[in-house]
Design an enzyme around this catalytic site. Sequence first.
Site, mmCIF file in Angstrom:
data_model
loop_
_atom_site.group_PDB
_atom_site.id
_atom_site.type_symbol
_atom_site.label_atom_id
_atom_site.label_comp_id
_atom_site.label_asym_id
_atom_site.label_seq_id
_atom_site.Cartn_x
_atom_site.Cartn_y
_atom_site.Cartn_z
ATOM 1 N N HIS A 50 0.990 -1.289 0.152
ATOM 2 C CA HIS A 50 0.067 -0.071 0.145
ATOM 3 C C HIS A 50 1.003 1.332 -0.090
ATOM 4 O O HIS A 50 0.427 2.139 -0.693
ATOM 5 C CB HIS A 50 -0.901 0.091 1.202
ATOM 6 C CG HIS A 50 -1.796 1.203 1.547
ATOM 7 N ND1 HIS A 50 -3.056 1.550 1.282
ATOM 8 C CD2 HIS A 50 -1.276 2.285 2.116
ATOM 9 C CE1 HIS A 50 -3.545 2.332 1.423
ATOM 10 N NE2 HIS A 50 -2.411 3.347 1.935
ATOM 11 N N GLU A 51 2.038 1.237 0.985
ATOM 12 C CA GLU A 51 2.861 2.366 0.795
ATOM 13 C C GLU A 51 3.637 2.704 -0.263
ATOM 14 O O GLU A 51 3.678 3.783 -0.786
ATOM 15 C CB GLU A 51 3.488 2.235 2.224
ATOM 16 C CG GLU A 51 2.744 2.451 3.460
ATOM 17 C CD GLU A 51 1.952 3.539 3.754
ATOM 18 O OE1 GLU A 51 2.427 4.522 3.174
ATOM 19 O OE2 GLU A 51 0.788 3.418 4.310
ATOM 20 N N HIS A 73 1.376 4.342 -3.143
ATOM 21 C CA HIS A 73 1.565 5.825 -2.547
ATOM 22 C C HIS A 73 2.773 6.673 -3.336
ATOM 23 O O HIS A 73 2.877 7.610 -4.031
ATOM 24 C CB HIS A 73 1.535 6.209 -1.370
ATOM 25 C CG HIS A 73 0.184 6.123 -0.711
ATOM 26 N ND1 HIS A 73 -0.838 6.779 -1.134
ATOM 27 C CD2 HIS A 73 -0.252 5.621 0.389
ATOM 28 C CE1 HIS A 73 -2.173 6.550 -0.351
ATOM 29 N NE2 HIS A 73 -1.491 5.760 0.542
ATOM 30 N N GLU A 95 -6.704 6.739 -0.464
ATOM 31 C CA GLU A 95 -6.243 5.855 0.221
ATOM 32 C C GLU A 95 -6.940 4.473 -0.590
ATOM 33 O O GLU A 95 -6.562 3.473 -0.586
ATOM 34 C CB GLU A 95 -7.000 5.950 1.755
ATOM 35 C CG GLU A 95 -6.149 7.023 2.535
ATOM 36 C CD GLU A 95 -4.766 6.566 2.698
ATOM 37 O OE1 GLU A 95 -4.379 5.095 2.646
ATOM 38 O OE2 GLU A 95 -4.008 7.424 2.500
#
Length: 296
Positions: free
Chosen positions: A135-136, A139, A207
């Site tokens: 997930h990070e 980003h 998100e």
Amino acid sequence: MTWHPHANRAKTFLLLVLFSGLIVGVGALFGRNIMFLAVLFAIGMNAYVYFNSDKLALRAMHAQPVNEMQAPVMYKIVRELATTARQPMPRLYISDTAAPNAFATGRNPRNAAVCCTTGILQMLNERELRAVLGHELSHVYNRDILISCVAGAMASVITALANLAFFASMFGGNRDGGTNPLAILLVSLLGPIAATVIRLAVSRSREYQADQSGAELTGDPLALASALRKISAGVERAPLPPEPQLADQAHLMIANPFRSGEKIGKLFATHPPIADRIARLEAMAGPDTYRHPGLY
């Protein structure tokens, strides 16, 4: 995988233009000379925010850099995912706090950093940690972190400008005829609200996108759903302290770092509801997907 950095570059540019206009507008309330200084200040702050936004977030979390020997599991996972994505590997940091969370920061993939708290490293199993790091990294590779870091830095500066305007209205008055104390007072009151709106505007949709991209990168949406469920429960037990410098960086975290019942947790609710994110991830996995007992 396909990454989508171009739209976020445009959003970052628009944020910087808005930021500059706000600084100049506040300067104009104090007169022509102050407005000229505000223009110079806006130029300087834009440069500072662009090149130092990562340092602001890492400093707020008291994060320390780690290498492969210090964090072998975290390092191995990030290296594997970066290789899979055919993208640069970011610098790794750990923040020594029991609050379970993680965030990415930096102006581009080559200058990025990913930070995990000790709380999240102790709470999650390796499969869940891999999902969080995916997930990070999403980003990072979508360049979400640039617009997020700029928004966080903007929020800090806007809050400082609001405080300046408040003290000016209290002590500066209208002695030289060049200022409007009522307008200055309005800036001092509306500044923190504007800072919050900026954080909200750039955070929630990111998100959902990072959840999807991260799940595609790891191929394991259920692991991310399980991690989010654990993080949400963990934050209720061990939230970050409700300090302004942490609130300014809250939108960078994978989940809202403040306890939901606290006033600041509601005021700075920069993330979509965890239940909605989990539902989307479970839908990605499909209705017939086996739910691993170690996750659920």
